[in-house]
Design a protein around this motif. Structure first.
Motif: not given
Length: 213
Positions: A92-101, A136-143, A155-163
């Motif tokens: 359901k997220c294939l056309e979205g990104d981190i701002s839409t989920v 990649p548009k939904v899930f950010p990467v940690v390096d 989860e902590a990283y995802f929420r941080f990037v989203q914010e």
């Protein structure tokens, strides 16, 4: 310094650090995102798909200290559940990104991915890279090299990037997108439609914040 100027400064510093790494591509993985998109199994996580994907994870230093044999065995144990989680959370997220989920909408997939690599202490690196290569548009990467590892869970990283992205003003976002687009096009490419613009900009800004010039 205005918020816009600060954001652009962070992006520039992040780009400078990126370009200082000899193996990091000048197009910020634009070509790789196109290839990964073509190789995406769309939830059909077979042994045939896994072997080249494992090599990618190994090249990105996401699998240490476990051998390919250990991770392959665990992947096989979880392949069916991964497919179910993909259908539930990602289709359901294939056309979205981190701002839409929201995290709650997509967490079932990274939580399942995390079971493949057992860790003594929580770490988001393996999970982030596995998920990022697929969506990649939904899930950010940690390096670790660029960002360090200051987030105990994915989860902590995802929420941080989203914010970070959501708290950036619309006009500043447009400036950041235009600048990264310019940098990619300067390599002679068009920006791949699946390029994770919001996640990559935030990643570069965080790198720049950690490694200011």
């Amino acid at each position: 310094m205005s918020a816009s100027s600060q954001a652009m400064r962070e992006l520039a510093d992040g780009v400078a650090f990126w370009r200082s790494r000899p193996k990091w591509p000048a197009d910020f993985h634009n070509t790789d995102y196109q290839r990964w998109g073509q190789q995406n199994p769309n939830g059909n996580f077979t042994d045939l798909w896994w072997q080249p994907f494992l090599r990618t994870l190994q090249a990105w230093i996401a699998t240490r200290p476990f051998s390919g044999e250990v991770l392959t065995s665990r992947f096989k144990e979880h392949a069916t559940a991964l497919g179910v989680a993909w259908q539930e959370a990602c289709v359901k997220c294939l056309e979205g990104d981190i701002s839409t989920v929201t995290w709650d909408e997509i967490k079932v997939f990274p939580n399942e991915v995390a079971k493949i690599k057992p860790t003594k202490a929580p770490s988001p690196v393996f999970t982030s890279k596995f998920c990022h290569f697929l969506l990649p548009k939904v899930f950010p990467v940690v390096d670790n090299e660029g960002l360090g590892n200051g987030w105990p869970t994915y989860e902590a990283y995802f929420r941080f990037v989203q914010e970070e992205w959501q708290s950036t003003g619309a006009a500043t976002r447009a400036e950041l997108v235009a600048e990264l687009t310019r940098l990619i096009e300067a390599t002679g490419q068009h920006v791949y439609p699946g390029f994770p613009m919001s996640n990559k900009i935030t990643e570069l800004r965080l790198i720049g914040r950690r490694h200011p010039t």
